[in-house]
Design a protein around this motif. Structure first.
Motif, PDB file in Angstrom:
ATOM      1  N   ARG A   1       1.850 -16.969  14.424  1.00 32.63           N
ATOM      2  CA  ARG A   1       1.228 -15.640  14.263  1.00 32.63           C
ATOM      3  C   ARG A   1       2.283 -14.545  14.297  1.00 32.63           C
ATOM      4  O   ARG A   1       2.287 -13.634  13.459  1.00 32.63           O
ATOM      5  CB  ARG A   1       0.200 -15.427  15.369  1.00 32.63           C
ATOM      6  N   HIS A   2       3.205 -14.612  15.238  1.00 40.19           N
ATOM      7  CA  HIS A   2       4.235 -13.586  15.342  1.00 40.19           C
ATOM      8  C   HIS A   2       5.322 -13.767  14.281  1.00 40.19           C
ATOM      9  O   HIS A   2       5.873 -12.782  13.776  1.00 40.19           O
ATOM     10  CB  HIS A   2       4.863 -13.610  16.738  1.00 40.19           C
ATOM     11  N   ALA A   3       5.629 -15.020  13.943  1.00 42.29           N
ATOM     12  CA  ALA A   3       6.663 -15.266  12.939  1.00 42.29           C
ATOM     13  C   ALA A   3       6.251 -14.747  11.576  1.00 42.29           C
ATOM     14  O   ALA A   3       7.101 -14.384  10.760  1.00 42.29           O
ATOM     15  CB  ALA A   3       6.965 -16.764  12.858  1.00 42.29           C
ATOM     16  N   ALA A   4       4.943 -14.693  11.315  1.00 45.44           N
ATOM     17  CA  ALA A   4       4.465 -14.198  10.030  1.00 45.44           C
ATOM     18  C   ALA A   4       4.849 -12.744   9.808  1.00 45.44           C
ATOM     19  O   ALA A   4       4.930 -12.278   8.670  1.00 45.44           O
ATOM     20  CB  ALA A   4       2.947 -14.362   9.928  1.00 45.44           C
ATOM     21  N   GLY A   5       5.104 -12.007  10.915  1.00 50.22           N
ATOM     22  CA  GLY A   5       5.527 -10.613  10.781  1.00 50.22           C
ATOM     23  C   GLY A   5       6.946 -10.468  10.282  1.00 50.22           C
ATOM     24  O   GLY A   5       7.322  -9.414   9.764  1.00 50.22           O
ATOM     25  N   GLY A   6       7.761 -11.499  10.440  1.00 50.93           N
ATOM     26  CA  GLY A   6       9.112 -11.492   9.892  1.00 50.93           C
ATOM     27  C   GLY A   6      10.159 -10.791  10.730  1.00 50.93           C
ATOM     28  O   GLY A   6      11.321 -10.739  10.327  1.00 50.93           O
ATOM     29  N   GLU A   7       9.790 -10.265  11.884  1.00 47.94           N
ATOM     30  CA  GLU A   7      10.780  -9.561  12.720  1.00 47.94           C
ATOM     31  C   GLU A   7      11.503 -10.575  13.601  1.00 47.94           C
ATOM     32  O   GLU A   7      10.920 -11.168  14.509  1.00 47.94           O
ATOM     33  CB  GLU A   7      10.094  -8.508  13.586  1.00 47.94           C
ATOM     34  N   ARG A   8      12.780 -10.784  13.352  1.00 52.25           N
ATOM     35  CA  ARG A   8      13.515 -11.863  14.012  1.00 52.25           C
ATOM     36  C   ARG A   8      13.610 -11.678  15.521  1.00 52.25           C
ATOM     37  O   ARG A   8      13.487 -12.650  16.279  1.00 52.25           O
ATOM     38  CB  ARG A   8      14.911 -11.973  13.401  1.00 52.25           C
ATOM     39  N   ASN A   9      13.846 -10.450  15.982  1.00 55.30           N
ATOM     40  CA  ASN A   9      13.952 -10.230  17.426  1.00 55.30           C
ATOM     41  C   ASN A   9      12.647 -10.565  18.130  1.00 55.30           C
ATOM     42  O   ASN A   9      12.632 -11.150  19.224  1.00 55.30           O
ATOM     43  CB  ASN A   9      14.347  -8.782  17.718  1.00 55.30           C
ATOM     44  N   ARG A  10      11.558 -10.188  17.496  1.00 60.28           N
ATOM     45  CA  ARG A  10      10.240 -10.467  18.069  1.00 60.28           C
ATOM     46  C   ARG A  10       9.974 -11.971  18.109  1.00 60.28           C
ATOM     47  O   ARG A  10       9.481 -12.510  19.101  1.00 60.28           O
ATOM     48  CB  ARG A  10       9.172  -9.759  17.243  1.00 60.28           C
ATOM     49  N   VAL A  11      10.306 -12.660  17.026  1.00 59.10           N
ATOM     50  CA  VAL A  11      10.127 -14.106  16.962  1.00 59.10           C
ATOM     51  C   VAL A  11      10.977 -14.793  18.021  1.00 59.10           C
ATOM     52  O   VAL A  11      10.533 -15.748  18.674  1.00 59.10           O
ATOM     53  CB  VAL A  11      10.475 -14.638  15.560  1.00 59.10           C
TER      54      VAL A  11
END
Length: 203
Positions: free
Chosen positions: A29-39
């Motif tokens: 779910r979070h990886a779908a956003g594409g933000e590497r730091n968040r992932v």
């Protein structure tokens, strides 16, 4: 513990980690956003959650959770609420247009950590799995430490695979009509997983 025993444990762990559960869904779910730091924060939270769950098991608290209905109910409710909240956000929220539009903060780490570490079924599973690979005639704690470290490394690798798969799939459809559909499907899956978690049917 022989090398063959360790290899058997590693193989069993790979099979377990290949089955998508609540943690894998959160990572995707979070990886779908594409933000590497968040992932990265989500993945660290998930791996640390596994480490804590294994530590709880190794310290003998797994038996307490398995017999305490009240504690199990509270943990299930907390995990389910987080999963359902993520699902509702995916189902009804807007798709982020830019990197700057994506939410930031420590919640992704905390959510992944709590869902993974406080999953009573995960702790109970570890308490059943680990003793099968421990040699009772040798010191127990060093063996448990090796098994715990092995599972955490494999957990990290699995989290990276789930994240990369989600990011690749999202990039393939995000600019087309499938982007919104993918977001809604992931929302429904998260909500269903949360309901299954609190009803006792989730793994």
């Amino acid at each position: 513990m022989t090398f063959q025993t360790w290899l058997a444990f590693a193989a069993a762990s790979c099979i377990v980690l290949a089955i998508p559960g609540p943690t894998a869904l959160i990572i995707m779910r979070h990886a779908a956003g594409g933000e590497r730091n968040r992932v990265a924060r989500v993945i660290v939270g998930a791996v640390l959650g596994d480490a804590v769950a294994l530590t709880i098991c190794n310290l003998g608290l797994g038996a307490l959770l398995a017999t305490s209905t009240g504690i199990v109910t509270i943990l299930k409710a907390a995990a389910a609420a987080y999963l359902i909240g993520l699902g509702l956000k995916s189902l009804f929220g807007r798709m982020p247009a830019t990197e700057q539009a994506r939410p930031r903060g420590g919640r992704p780490f905390l959510g992944a950590f709590l869902v993974t570490a406080l999953n009573p079924k995960g702790i109970a599973f570890f308490c059943v799995l680990l003793p099968q690979f421990v040699d009772g005639s040798a010191p127990i704690l060093p063996q448990l430490a090796v098994l715990q470290a092995t599972f955490c490394v494999l957990s990290l690798m699995a989290a990276l695979v789930w994240a990369l798969a989600s990011m690749s799939l999202h990039r393939a459809v995000v600019h087309g009509p499938g982007g919104r559909l993918l977001q809604r499907v992931s929302g429904v899956v998260l909500i269903c997983t949360g309901i299954a978690q609190v009803s006792g049917r989730a793994a």
